[in-house]
Design a protein around this motif. Sequence first.
Motif, PDB file in Angstrom:
ATOM      1  N   GLY A  47     -52.330  27.301  14.122  1.00  0.00           N
ATOM      2  CA  GLY A  47     -52.835  27.757  11.930  1.00  0.00           C
ATOM      3  C   GLY A  47     -52.080  28.656  12.077  1.00  0.00           C
TER       4      GLY A  47
ATOM      5  N   VAL B 129     -48.208  28.477  11.277  1.00  0.00           N
ATOM      6  CA  VAL B 129     -47.894  27.701  10.116  1.00  0.00           C
ATOM      7  C   VAL B 129     -48.184  28.716   9.105  1.00  0.00           C
ATOM      8  CG1 VAL B 129     -48.520  25.383   9.022  1.00  0.00           C
ATOM      9  CG2 VAL B 129     -48.745  25.355  11.275  1.00  0.00           C
TER      10      VAL B 129
ATOM     11  N   LEU C  64     -49.754  24.045   0.602  1.00  0.00           N
ATOM     12  CA  LEU C  64     -49.857  22.978   1.971  1.00  0.00           C
ATOM     13  C   LEU C  64     -50.044  24.258   2.664  1.00  0.00           C
ATOM     14  CD1 LEU C  64     -47.484  20.005   1.640  1.00  0.00           C
ATOM     15  CD2 LEU C  64     -50.090  20.271   0.600  1.00  0.00           C
ATOM     16  N   ALA C  65     -49.293  24.913   3.048  1.00  0.00           N
ATOM     17  CA  ALA C  65     -49.217  25.927   4.160  1.00  0.00           C
ATOM     18  C   ALA C  65     -50.680  26.062   4.280  1.00  0.00           C
ATOM     19  CB  ALA C  65     -48.414  26.824   4.449  1.00  0.00           C
TER      20      ALA C  65
ATOM     21  N   ALA D 218     -52.482  23.045   5.697  1.00  0.00           N
ATOM     22  CA  ALA D 218     -52.633  22.791   7.277  1.00  0.00           C
ATOM     23  C   ALA D 218     -52.836  24.072   8.275  1.00  0.00           C
ATOM     24  CB  ALA D 218     -50.954  23.000   7.626  1.00  0.00           C
TER      25      ALA D 218
ATOM     26  N   LEU E  77     -56.260  22.779  11.385  1.00  0.00           N
ATOM     27  CA  LEU E  77     -55.631  23.944  12.771  1.00  0.00           C
ATOM     28  C   LEU E  77     -56.720  24.532  12.727  1.00  0.00           C
ATOM     29  CD1 LEU E  77     -52.154  23.650  12.869  1.00  0.00           C
ATOM     30  CD2 LEU E  77     -52.991  21.784  13.818  1.00  0.00           C
TER      31      LEU E  77
END
Length: 308
Positions: free
Chosen positions: A131, A134, A274-275, A278, A282
Amino acid sequence: MNLASLCRLLALAALWGGSFLFMRIAAPAWGAVPTAFVRVVLGAAGLLALLALVRLRPAFGGKLGAALVLGAINSGVPFLMFALAAQVLPAGYSAILNATTPLMGVVIGALAFGERITPARVGGVLLGMAGVAVLAQAGPVALTAPVVGGIAACLLATACYGLAGFLTRRWITQRGGLDSRLVALGSQWGAVLALAPFALWEAARQPVATWLQAGPTVWGAMLALGLLCTSFAYVLYFRLIADVGPVKALTVTFLIPLFGVAWGWLVLGEVATLAHAAGGVLIALALWLVLWPAASPAPAPTPSAAGR
């Protein structure tokens, strides 16, 4: 969890999520050291006023030294690291990275305190690392050297939080315990003492008069950071632990990133991508693996247990 406890949980998440917003406002204007130092001074003063209000005598029972050292680890260093990060990272980044605290606790517990590490916890740590990766690689902020330094500062802060949990158990809980409000007060004054030399050094470079010239927005952010996000938040947190227990109280960790990103988007116009989603998902899955209690067979009932 009843409605009152749920409201306290949401209020606590909103306050601690908001702390990253307030640091993002104050730290670029004041610098990291003044931001962290004034925060702990205000937090300590607020807690001292609370103890006076409830007429709780500050009797530490020989544990004042431990509480002061815990303050340096659990407040002084983390607040300074998050203030450093706030100079280069969006508030949402820091809020999401703050959620790695339980993962750091798993690693530190296994390496230094003989804690059992289960496959689920190993998976949680790996998911949490994914996470962070990302968020760092795909987030809206370019991965420059200062940004990497800011991420590292956040992770050092959460490592301090993880370490402080074990030291609190060893130095406070296993030595007979102490009223949580006194632990909070001692820790904030410990943070004041730890940061005072850095604040004096900073004052020699940048006279305190320049701090006082900050605009109302910066001072409002600092007052909110010290009194609401530190003093009042401690009150909510300890009441929540008393009402629903520490495990359920820890679920606030899941909500802080949501509020941190939302406050940054609403107030500062930070981009939510979106990062963020995401990386946050995570890390949330990682927290679920770490915090979810392992299933164990129910013990056979005994006469004393059956009578409860």
